[in-house]
Design a protein around this motif. Sequence first.
Motif, PDB file in Angstrom:
ATOM      1  N   GLY A   1      31.043  38.160  38.378  1.00 39.30           N
ATOM      2  CA  GLY A   1      32.122  37.742  39.248  1.00 39.30           C
ATOM      3  C   GLY A   1      33.091  38.873  39.510  1.00 39.30           C
ATOM      4  N   LEU A   2      34.185  38.532  40.174  1.00 38.05           N
ATOM      5  CA  LEU A   2      35.166  39.504  40.626  1.00 38.05           C
ATOM      6  C   LEU A   2      36.570  38.993  40.352  1.00 38.05           C
ATOM      7  CD1 LEU A   2      33.507  39.883  44.116  1.00 38.05           C
ATOM      8  CD2 LEU A   2      33.461  41.670  42.382  1.00 38.05           C
ATOM      9  N   PHE A   3      37.546  39.901  40.382  1.00 37.45           N
ATOM     10  CA  PHE A   3      38.927  39.437  40.293  1.00 37.45           C
ATOM     11  C   PHE A   3      39.855  40.369  41.063  1.00 37.45           C
ATOM     12  CE2 PHE A   3      38.786  42.474  36.860  1.00 37.45           C
ATOM     13  CZ  PHE A   3      40.082  42.921  36.654  1.00 37.45           C
ATOM     14  N   GLU A   4      41.005  39.816  41.434  1.00 41.80           N
ATOM     15  CA  GLU A   4      42.071  40.553  42.092  1.00 41.80           C
ATOM     16  C   GLU A   4      43.364  40.251  41.361  1.00 41.80           C
ATOM     17  OE1 GLU A   4      41.969  42.634  44.742  1.00 41.80           O
ATOM     18  OE2 GLU A   4      39.802  42.409  45.017  1.00 41.80           O
ATOM     19  N   THR A   5      44.198  41.262  41.165  1.00 38.95           N
ATOM     20  CA  THR A   5      45.501  41.094  40.534  1.00 38.95           C
ATOM     21  C   THR A   5      46.561  41.497  41.548  1.00 38.95           C
ATOM     22  OG1 THR A   5      44.509  41.651  38.400  1.00 38.95           O
ATOM     23  CG2 THR A   5      46.905  41.621  38.522  1.00 38.95           C
TER      24      THR A   5
ATOM     25  N   LEU B   1      38.080  41.854  48.125  1.00 31.45           N
ATOM     26  CA  LEU B   1      37.372  40.709  47.557  1.00 31.45           C
ATOM     27  C   LEU B   1      36.206  40.306  48.442  1.00 31.45           C
ATOM     28  CD1 LEU B   1      37.237  38.519  45.353  1.00 31.45           C
ATOM     29  CD2 LEU B   1      38.802  37.144  46.754  1.00 31.45           C
ATOM     30  N   SER B   2      36.435  40.238  49.741  1.00 33.23           N
ATOM     31  CA  SER B   2      35.373  39.858  50.675  1.00 33.23           C
ATOM     32  C   SER B   2      34.227  40.863  50.650  1.00 33.23           C
ATOM     33  CB  SER B   2      35.946  39.752  52.088  1.00 33.23           C
ATOM     34  OG  SER B   2      34.933  39.496  53.027  1.00 33.23           O
TER      35      SER B   2
ATOM     36  N   VAL C   1      36.894  34.972  40.720  1.00 34.70           N
ATOM     37  CA  VAL C   1      35.794  34.243  41.354  1.00 34.70           C
ATOM     38  C   VAL C   1      34.527  34.530  40.559  1.00 34.70           C
ATOM     39  CG1 VAL C   1      34.417  33.907  43.437  1.00 34.70           C
ATOM     40  CG2 VAL C   1      36.863  34.415  43.633  1.00 34.70           C
ATOM     41  N   THR C   2      33.887  33.492  40.034  1.00 37.22           N
ATOM     42  CA  THR C   2      32.622  33.655  39.319  1.00 37.22           C
ATOM     43  C   THR C   2      31.491  33.006  40.110  1.00 37.22           C
ATOM     44  OG1 THR C   2      32.492  31.598  38.037  1.00 37.22           O
ATOM     45  CG2 THR C   2      33.989  33.314  37.218  1.00 37.22           C
TER      46      THR C   2
ATOM     47  N   MET D   1      34.218  48.244  43.067  1.00 36.43           N
ATOM     48  CA  MET D   1      34.520  46.828  42.916  1.00 36.43           C
ATOM     49  C   MET D   1      35.351  46.548  41.676  1.00 36.43           C
ATOM     50  SD  MET D   1      31.114  44.703  44.022  1.00 36.43           S
ATOM     51  CE  MET D   1      29.907  45.645  43.114  1.00 36.43           C
ATOM     52  N   LYS D   2      36.105  45.458  41.728  1.00 41.14           N
ATOM     53  CA  LYS D   2      36.846  45.013  40.551  1.00 41.14           C
ATOM     54  C   LYS D   2      36.069  43.834  39.961  1.00 41.14           C
ATOM     55  CE  LYS D   2      41.584  44.928  38.992  1.00 41.14           C
ATOM     56  NZ  LYS D   2      43.002  45.083  39.390  1.00 41.14           N
ATOM     57  N   HIS D   3      34.908  44.168  39.394  1.00 38.59           N
ATOM     58  CA  HIS D   3      34.064  43.121  38.815  1.00 38.59           C
ATOM     59  C   HIS D   3      34.574  42.755  37.428  1.00 38.59           C
ATOM     60  CE1 HIS D   3      32.182  46.244  36.369  1.00 38.59           C
ATOM     61  NE2 HIS D   3      31.990  46.954  37.470  1.00 38.59           N
ATOM     62  N   LEU D   4      34.036  41.690  36.864  1.00 43.01           N
ATOM     63  CA  LEU D   4      34.591  41.120  35.642  1.00 43.01           C
ATOM     64  C   LEU D   4      34.271  41.910  34.384  1.00 43.01           C
ATOM     65  CD1 LEU D   4      34.086  37.279  36.184  1.00 43.01           C
ATOM     66  CD2 LEU D   4      36.166  38.632  36.465  1.00 43.01           C
ATOM     67  N   ASN D   5      33.316  42.832  34.441  1.00 35.80           N
ATOM     68  CA  ASN D   5      32.994  43.594  33.235  1.00 35.80           C
ATOM     69  C   ASN D   5      33.940  44.773  33.098  1.00 35.80           C
ATOM     70  OD1 ASN D   5      31.865  45.246  31.223  1.00 35.80           O
ATOM     71  ND2 ASN D   5      29.866  44.362  31.582  1.00 35.80           N
ATOM     72  N   ARG D   6      34.918  44.647  32.222  1.00 34.80           N
ATOM     73  CA  ARG D   6      35.920  45.685  31.991  1.00 34.80           C
ATOM     74  C   ARG D   6      35.845  46.214  30.566  1.00 34.80           C
ATOM     75  NH1 ARG D   6      36.745  48.060  36.043  1.00 34.80           N
ATOM     76  NH2 ARG D   6      35.173  46.822  37.052  1.00 34.80           N
TER      77      ARG D   6
END
Length: 276
Positions: A30-34, A52-53, A89-90, A145-150
Amino acid sequence: MSAPQVRMLVNGQASDVLPALDRGLAYGDGLFETIRFVDGVAPLWPRHMQRLSDSCVRLLLPVPDVESLLAEALQVAQGWAQAVVRITVTRGLGERGYALPVVVQPHRVVAGFVAPAWAANIYAQGVRLRVCNIRLAEQPRLAGMKHLNRLEQVLARAEWSDPAVADGLLCDTSGRVVSTTMANLFAVIDGGLVTPSLERCGVAGVARAEVLATHAVRVRDIALDELRHASELFLSSSVRGILPVQAVADTVYVSGPVTRAMQRHWRALGFPMEQA
């Protein structure tokens, strides 16, 4: 009674629960935005939604409805003069294993937080950085991308506990400068403004995009040793804005005219920057 410090919506409903088998939890799928809100306005909202899009398309995720996201973001930020909203968003649920679900039903989490308070002088005096030992892996398919794996950033941040160090500088496996754990980096070298290329790894921040759109910047590979010869360094972050770099390890910098010009631009967008 004081207002709660965190407000959360899951798929539009007040909740802080996701299914344990959600692919965002299982695989970081998934992705995220802050996003920084000031008095109910997010000046960089269009840039966040564009990233995000674009990232959803790259990850083969359905693009969420932007109007719904905005309504939910305003709901969780309501009443706070300074708020940070995180949109996650997952891919939602799926069968066990890596194969994509036949029918994708994404989950969205919109969480609002009171914006953190920073020391009043950091925008004037700058912040100190260290060079992290961990190196970022190169994966062009995920770059930007700002994907969820950080996990790389988590391990990098675990390298220090000194409160005088605000952030850590990250390089890739070839020793090229990429970013810090929380921000993008800009340097004035030989009179020109440069920023690292993010074609192999790293997050292409929306604040970085704003700088690129409003100033002449050369995007290129930057060796770590080059930073010793920079006349200015600054960080860009959608939450913290434009932060001068005071020092990287033992190399000291002075906030100069380019950094100050970008701070003025940031204030003009509607972001407060104390003593900048």
